[in-house]
Design a protein around this motif. Structure first.
Motif, PDB file in Angstrom:
ATOM      1  N   GLY A 181       0.818  -1.364  -0.002  1.00  0.00           N
ATOM      2  CA  GLY A 181       0.106  -0.073  -0.135  1.00  0.00           C
ATOM      3  C   GLY A 181       0.858   1.479  -0.022  1.00  0.00           C
ATOM      4  N   SER A 241      -4.471  -6.727   4.579  1.00  0.00           N
ATOM      5  CA  SER A 241      -5.416  -5.806   4.201  1.00  0.00           C
ATOM      6  C   SER A 241      -5.640  -4.663   5.390  1.00  0.00           C
ATOM      7  CB  SER A 241      -6.656  -6.556   4.053  1.00  0.00           C
ATOM      8  OG  SER A 241      -6.759  -7.428   3.155  1.00  0.00           O
ATOM      9  N   GLY A 288      -4.577  -1.174   3.592  1.00  0.00           N
ATOM     10  CA  GLY A 288      -5.596  -0.363   3.788  1.00  0.00           C
ATOM     11  C   GLY A 288      -5.168   1.128   4.489  1.00  0.00           C
ATOM     12  N   LEU A 328      -3.173   3.015   1.759  1.00  0.00           N
ATOM     13  CA  LEU A 328      -3.805   3.414   0.624  1.00  0.00           C
ATOM     14  C   LEU A 328      -4.904   4.496   0.960  1.00  0.00           C
ATOM     15  CD1 LEU A 328      -4.713   0.093  -1.011  1.00  0.00           C
ATOM     16  CD2 LEU A 328      -3.224   1.730  -2.059  1.00  0.00           C
ATOM     17  N   LEU A 382     -11.493   1.250   2.109  1.00  0.00           N
ATOM     18  CA  LEU A 382     -10.667   0.685   1.138  1.00  0.00           C
ATOM     19  C   LEU A 382     -11.196   0.135  -0.256  1.00  0.00           C
ATOM     20  CD1 LEU A 382      -7.554  -0.346   0.783  1.00  0.00           C
ATOM     21  CD2 LEU A 382      -8.080  -2.235   1.975  1.00  0.00           C
ATOM     22  N   THR A 432      -9.403   2.032  -3.665  1.00  0.00           N
ATOM     23  CA  THR A 432      -8.585   1.270  -4.545  1.00  0.00           C
ATOM     24  C   THR A 432      -8.595   1.479  -5.874  1.00  0.00           C
ATOM     25  OG1 THR A 432      -9.805  -0.644  -3.714  1.00  0.00           O
ATOM     26  CG2 THR A 432      -7.735  -0.300  -2.978  1.00  0.00           C
ATOM     27  N   SER A 463      -7.477   5.011  -6.902  1.00  0.00           N
ATOM     28  CA  SER A 463      -6.078   4.819  -7.023  1.00  0.00           C
ATOM     29  C   SER A 463      -5.490   4.561  -8.385  1.00  0.00           C
ATOM     30  CB  SER A 463      -5.570   4.351  -5.611  1.00  0.00           C
ATOM     31  OG  SER A 463      -3.989   4.520  -5.577  1.00  0.00           O
ATOM     32  N   GLN A 492     -15.366  -5.918  -6.465  1.00  0.00           N
ATOM     33  CA  GLN A 492     -14.934  -6.247  -5.002  1.00  0.00           C
ATOM     34  C   GLN A 492     -15.793  -7.073  -4.003  1.00  0.00           C
ATOM     35  OE1 GLN A 492     -11.996  -3.239  -3.220  1.00  0.00           O
ATOM     36  NE2 GLN A 492     -13.055  -2.080  -4.601  1.00  0.00           N
ATOM     37  N   TRP A 510      -9.187  -5.532  -1.810  1.00  0.00           N
ATOM     38  CA  TRP A 510      -8.266  -4.234  -2.223  1.00  0.00           C
ATOM     39  C   TRP A 510      -7.566  -4.938  -3.291  1.00  0.00           C
ATOM     40  CZ3 TRP A 510      -3.030  -4.174  -1.723  1.00  0.00           C
ATOM     41  CH2 TRP A 510      -2.418  -5.462  -0.978  1.00  0.00           C
ATOM     42  N   LEU A 533      -7.697  -3.039  -7.016  1.00  0.00           N
ATOM     43  CA  LEU A 533      -6.497  -2.353  -7.829  1.00  0.00           C
ATOM     44  C   LEU A 533      -6.241  -2.824  -9.292  1.00  0.00           C
ATOM     45  CD1 LEU A 533      -3.730  -2.043  -5.154  1.00  0.00           C
ATOM     46  CD2 LEU A 533      -5.015  -0.126  -6.250  1.00  0.00           C
TER      47      LEU A 533
END
Length: 489
Positions: free
Chosen positions: A75, A210, A214, A217, A368, A372, A375, A420, A444, A448
């Motif tokens: 992350g 995670s 998390g 992130l 999260l 993600t 991001s 997710q 997550w 991504l």
């Protein structure tokens, strides 16, 4: 488009810049400031609580530490890639996401960002308020919360430079205070016997990853806010590494401490799980030393809470400016945004549930889920599709290059969130894939990889980026050149 000359250098201690580009003549500092800011921001009690959750929910301390480290590194690398954009663009992080989502389309992730900031500010204020009350001995928890809110308001209003100064102070105090607590643990407890007492469990190991990922992130949407004043010539690689290692080392130290205290027999009953701040005060030996530990807690939480307040007002202003087309706001408006944000966070913290640990774990993992995909889109576009070429003036113009809405980016974002769901492990909902994996939450990772791959596949041949980075003066020059070329002779 009308050209706005940058204002003169500020003559007061308060920062005057908000969502506009920081001019080259106002750039200052070195990437080392990113290390101390993010190290200090992570040497704090909420990171200790975050680390403890891995043990609370079943992981062996050894595998919890390893999993948290893996998550912090993964992350942290993503978060540091966002930080490296700051010197190049000179912009707050969420303004730059208009290049992917459109000027109005970026409002969707922005609103979620504001909710995230409020959540972290409120949950952190609960713990910081306890530490303030431990120093003042008022016996009234809400007094500590309000005092901490006032401190946050003052530093956030002063702005960028003072937040970095606070980060350096938090680094020094955090190292001293947390090192002392570590020594106390080793001296008073048989820490070595805590590790390796349980067999490896994949689900809890992935939970630890995670929790670490998390944590890192969720800094992504505002990390460039604190590198945007660095000179344009600052090395992106150096900015990346200073941010990465400051954040990873600070958070891993804190989370490891959380793993140990949660695993101790003394962490049951009226120990750490019931009173995190009081437990650390007792661990220090009480008396004057406990007061100093409370001070370390307050300074660490003040650093990260100022980041939340500063980023929260930037995101709120970015949201509003998408409709008003403002690039700059008055000092009074800036103050109003900050005070309003902190007031709301204080109200939330005063009304917070007593079931703090469980709620915080669910909050981190839920947030999260929605960040993600953002991001992934921001980084894939900036580094792989646009290749660091941004039309900065167009970020403020809904009729410009990036338009009002980018359907592809918004579609990939929503698809990334939906993808997710089968992998979630939440109190209210556990996805079927998570059940098959024994409770391991890997949502997550899906967010991504799936979102980044989908966005790249759909946009790599449809880039809307300019041939090179355009700042305000270059954009005007290019626009005038086009008018001259197309005008009748």
């Amino acid at each position: 488009m009308e050209h706005l000359d940058p204002p003169a250098r500020p003559t007061t201690r308060l920062e005057t810049r908000t969502i506009e580009v920081v001019p080259d003549e106002e750039r200052h500092g070195t990437p080392r400031s990113q290390f101390t800011l993010w190290f200090g921001a992570n040497m704090q009690i909420t990171a200790i609580v975050n680390g403890s959750l891995a043990v609370v929910f079943g992981a062996d301390p050894l595998w919890a530490v390893i999993g948290l480290l893996a998550g912090n590194l993964l992350g942290g690398a993503v978060m540091a890639l966002h930080s490296a954009q700051g010197p190049r663009l000179g912009l707050p992080q969420m303004i730059s996401s208009r290049a992917q989502f459109g000027v109005l389309g970026a409002v969707l992730p922005l609103c979620l960002v504001i909710v995230m900031y409020l959540g972290f500010a409120a949950t952190g204020t609960v713990l910081a308020g306890q530490a303030v009350d431990g120093i003042l001995h008022t016996g009234t928890p809400w007094v500590g919360v309000v005092v901490f809110g006032v401190l946050t308001t003052v530093v956030a209003l002063l702005g960028y430079r003072h937040i970095h100064v606070l980060g350096r102070a938090a680094t020094v105090l955090g190292i001293i205070g947390f090192l002392y607590l570590a020594v106390r643990l080793i001296a008073t407890q048989d820490v070595a016997t805590l590790f390796g007492t349980k067999p490896f469990d994949g689900a809890t190991f992935l939970l630890a990853i995670s929790l670490g990922a998390g944590w890192q992130l969720t800094y992504g949407p505002y990390v460039a806010d604190y590198s945007r004043y660095l000179p344009r010539t600052t090395s992106a690689r150096t900015t990346f590494h200073c941010t990465l290692w400051g954040s990873v080392l600070g958070s891993q130290w804190s989370m490891t401490l959380g793993v140990v205290v949660a695993a101790l027999p003394a962490a049951t009953g009226q120990g750490f799980l019931d009173n995190q701040v009081g437990y650390l005060g007792d661990l220090s030996g009480g008396g004057v030393i406990a007061l100093l530990i409370y001070l370390v807690i307050v300074v660490g939480k003040l650093t990260v809470n100022c980041l939340n307040a500063y980023g929260g007002f930037m995101s709120a202003l970015t949201t509003v400016s998408a409709f008003t087309r403002e690039r700059q706001v008055s000092q009074r408006a800036r103050t109003s945004y900050i005070v309003a944000f902190i007031t709301v966070s204080l109200l939330v913290s005063l009304l917070a549930s007593d079931d703090f640990l469980t709620n915080f774990k669910n909050f981190v993992l839920t947030i999260l889920m929605v960040f993600t995909p953002w991001s992934a889109i921001n980084l894939v576009d900036y580094y792989l599709v646009s290749r660091e070429r941004v039309d900065i003036p167009a970020l403020y113009d809904p009729s410009g290059r990036y338009g009002r809405w980018n359907v592809i980016a918004l579609g990939c974002y929503l698809a990334g969130v939906a993808a997710q769901i089968p992998f979630l492990a939440q109190t209210l909902y556990t996805g079927p894939v998570t059940t098959a994996l024994g409770g391991a939450d890997i949502s997550w990772i899906i967010g991504l990889l799936f979102t980044g791959a989908a966005y790249y596949a759909l946009t790599r041949h449809r880039s809307n980026s300019p041939e090179h980075m355009l700042d305000a003066s270059e954009a005007i020059s290019d626009h005038q050149g086009e008018e001259k070329h197309t005008s009748p002779s």
